[in-house]
Design an enzyme around this catalytic site. Sequence first.
Site, PDB file in Angstrom:
ATOM      1  N   GLY A  70      -9.868   9.673 -26.060  1.00 23.81           N
ATOM      2  CA  GLY A  70      -9.960  11.324 -25.857  1.00 23.81           C
ATOM      3  C   GLY A  70     -10.515  12.106 -26.920  1.00 23.81           C
ATOM      4  O   GLY A  70     -11.256  12.869 -26.895  1.00 23.81           O
TER       5      GLY A  70
ATOM      6  N   GLY B 114     -11.929   4.993 -26.421  1.00 20.40           N
ATOM      7  CA  GLY B 114     -12.096   3.333 -26.083  1.00 20.40           C
ATOM      8  C   GLY B 114     -12.439   2.003 -25.595  1.00 20.40           C
ATOM      9  O   GLY B 114     -12.352   1.700 -26.508  1.00 20.40           O
TER      10      GLY B 114
ATOM     11  N   LYS C 231     -20.262   6.011 -16.605  1.00 22.36           N
ATOM     12  CA  LYS C 231     -21.179   7.503 -15.882  1.00 22.36           C
ATOM     13  C   LYS C 231     -21.350   8.298 -17.054  1.00 22.36           C
ATOM     14  O   LYS C 231     -21.004   8.280 -18.390  1.00 22.36           O
ATOM     15  CB  LYS C 231     -19.123   8.055 -15.357  1.00 22.36           C
ATOM     16  CG  LYS C 231     -19.480   7.182 -14.564  1.00 22.36           C
ATOM     17  CD  LYS C 231     -18.001   7.639 -13.617  1.00 22.36           C
ATOM     18  CE  LYS C 231     -17.528   7.035 -12.519  1.00 22.36           C
ATOM     19  NZ  LYS C 231     -16.490   8.088 -11.624  1.00 22.36           N
TER      20      LYS C 231
ATOM     21  N   ARG D  23      -1.751   0.853 -34.220  1.00 17.72           N
ATOM     22  CA  ARG D  23      -1.321   2.223 -34.317  1.00 17.72           C
ATOM     23  C   ARG D  23      -0.128   2.468 -35.670  1.00 17.72           C
ATOM     24  O   ARG D  23       0.238   2.634 -36.050  1.00 17.72           O
ATOM     25  CB  ARG D  23      -0.680   2.825 -33.143  1.00 17.72           C
ATOM     26  CG  ARG D  23      -1.789   3.135 -32.522  1.00 17.72           C
ATOM     27  CD  ARG D  23      -1.754   3.717 -31.032  1.00 17.72           C
ATOM     28  NE  ARG D  23      -2.957   3.856 -30.295  1.00 17.72           N
ATOM     29  CZ  ARG D  23      -2.751   4.587 -29.078  1.00 17.72           C
ATOM     30  NH1 ARG D  23      -1.632   4.717 -28.261  1.00 17.72           N
ATOM     31  NH2 ARG D  23      -3.899   4.659 -28.352  1.00 17.72           N
TER      32      ARG D  23
HETATM   33  P1  AMP Z   1     -16.283   4.306 -20.178  1.00 21.12           P
HETATM   34  O1  AMP Z   1     -15.026   4.516 -20.008  1.00 21.12           O
HETATM   35  O2  AMP Z   1     -17.356   5.299 -19.683  1.00 21.12           O
HETATM   36  O3  AMP Z   1     -16.600   4.424 -21.706  1.00 21.12           O
HETATM   37  O4  AMP Z   1     -16.540   3.028 -19.726  1.00 21.12           O
HETATM   38  C1  AMP Z   1     -16.520   1.880 -19.862  1.00 21.12           C
HETATM   39  C2  AMP Z   1     -16.999   0.806 -19.005  1.00 21.12           C
HETATM   40  O5  AMP Z   1     -17.917   0.338 -18.494  1.00 21.12           O
HETATM   41  C3  AMP Z   1     -16.486  -0.428 -18.996  1.00 21.12           C
HETATM   42  O6  AMP Z   1     -15.084  -0.936 -18.280  1.00 21.12           O
HETATM   43  C4  AMP Z   1     -17.745  -1.118 -18.829  1.00 21.12           C
HETATM   44  O7  AMP Z   1     -17.602  -2.445 -17.616  1.00 21.12           O
HETATM   45  C5  AMP Z   1     -18.258  -0.351 -17.952  1.00 21.12           C
HETATM   46  N1  AMP Z   1     -19.708  -0.695 -17.541  1.00 21.12           N
HETATM   47  C6  AMP Z   1     -20.426  -1.025 -18.207  1.00 21.12           C
HETATM   48  N2  AMP Z   1     -22.066  -1.557 -17.913  1.00 21.12           N
HETATM   49  C7  AMP Z   1     -21.648  -1.261 -16.765  1.00 21.12           C
HETATM   50  C8  AMP Z   1     -22.997  -1.817 -15.299  1.00 21.12           C
HETATM   51  N3  AMP Z   1     -23.932  -2.071 -16.558  1.00 21.12           N
HETATM   52  N4  AMP Z   1     -22.441  -1.738 -14.399  1.00 21.12           N
HETATM   53  C9  AMP Z   1     -20.858  -1.260 -14.200  1.00 21.12           C
HETATM   54  N5  AMP Z   1     -20.037  -1.225 -15.392  1.00 21.12           N
HETATM   55  C10 AMP Z   1     -20.328  -0.873 -16.618  1.00 21.12           C
END
Ligand code: AMP
Length: 395
Positions: free
Chosen positions: A376, A353, A197, A35
């Site tokens: 974000g 992220g 999610k 940064r």
């Molecule tokens: P996000 O912050 O929504 O982009 O999610 C990122 C996180 O999703 C990372 O820490 C990954 O470990 C997790 N992730 C990715 N694929 C899977 C999966 N198949 N099952 C559980 N967690 C996952």
Amino acid sequence: MKTIQDINFKGKKALIRVDFNVPLDENFSVTDVTRIEAAKPTIIKILKDGGAVILMSHLGRPKGIEDKFSLKHIVKKVSEILGVEVKFVSDCVEELAEKAAAELQMGEVLLLENLRFHPEEKAGDVSFAKQLAKLGDVYVNDAFGTAHRAHASTTIVAQFFPKNKCFGNLLAQEISSLKKILEEGEKPVLAILGGAKVSSKITVIENILDKVDHLIIGGGMSFTFIKAQGGNIGNSICEDDKQDLALDILKQAKEKGVQVHIPVDVVAADAFSNDANTQICDITAIPDGWQGLDAGPQSRAIFDKVVQESKTILWNGPLGVFEMENFAKGTIALGNSIAEATKKGAFSLVGGGDSVAAVKQFGFANKVSYVSTGGGAMLESLEGKTLPGIEAILK
Ligand code: AMP
């Protein structure tokens, strides 16, 4: 869009909002300078013009004044990176700051103490913003990471510089990179959304359906789609209450002519652990007690083909639990595919992220066209929102 390139800063004091919210170790040493490096071009241009620079930033989430969140810890590192001895003042407003700003000579750099030592910063307090505004002649916003917040230093302060405000290099680059994807993307345009999610990315998906030709849905998110279509996902992560929404997204995509690609096979594990037993299985037939933690080899090959055929690529979110070595292969393969497509001339943007962390960890950062600095802020831009920090400059 007015940027620092449109202004000659000779004899002017530039008040710059930077994002120096950097990670520190237990000895208060900066562990990731990305940064600070990212803000350097803006600072150097102003100094070269013959101006002076006043830097303001937050660090962490202090509750009042907390020494561990003092920006004094980073002065040495910032000086080293800029090649200029940076001055520091232990407040960001009132007498101390005003005196330091007044005494600042052209060619010099002053770093103000953590903005968030004052609760007025996050509250977007107008009189606090007015006090900040007293310190400089021109307001420059170069902090994409906080552009989605209407804080005093990121948004409110701009109103006190009706004619003397502009974007720094970094923020201008972030805006134009997003524009290259969302507005001016050469077809075929591909968005890859992964991560844990569906719920955190619904608005992104809905907004992006109008902009893309292909959509890859990977990572933990994909299981909600598979279950909604009747597949057996075993113990894989799933948001049961989002199944109808998943079906609706697929319907919308079809109506809009967007081709959706979801993994066809997975690396399944019998526990959420790097040491778990694994097997490759069809994503619609994951045995009970097993969970899909990475994209399987067939999926990686399908995704590679889509990536190679795309001219514009957006990537947000990993394809698996890349933090564990045994489930990082899908994410690494995707990074390689995007790097190759970029080499062939595609424009690729990675943001938000965890995909940024993955890109850095696996050494792809220099092999994609642009890595965004805002998590974000990036997601909110992809949701189609105008960020308050950006709007305040454009007004
Ligand atoms: P996000 O912050 O929504 O982009 O999610 C990122 C996180 O999703 C990372 O820490 C990954 O470990 C997790 N992730 C990715 N694929 C899977 C999966 N198949 N099952 C559980 N967690 C996952």
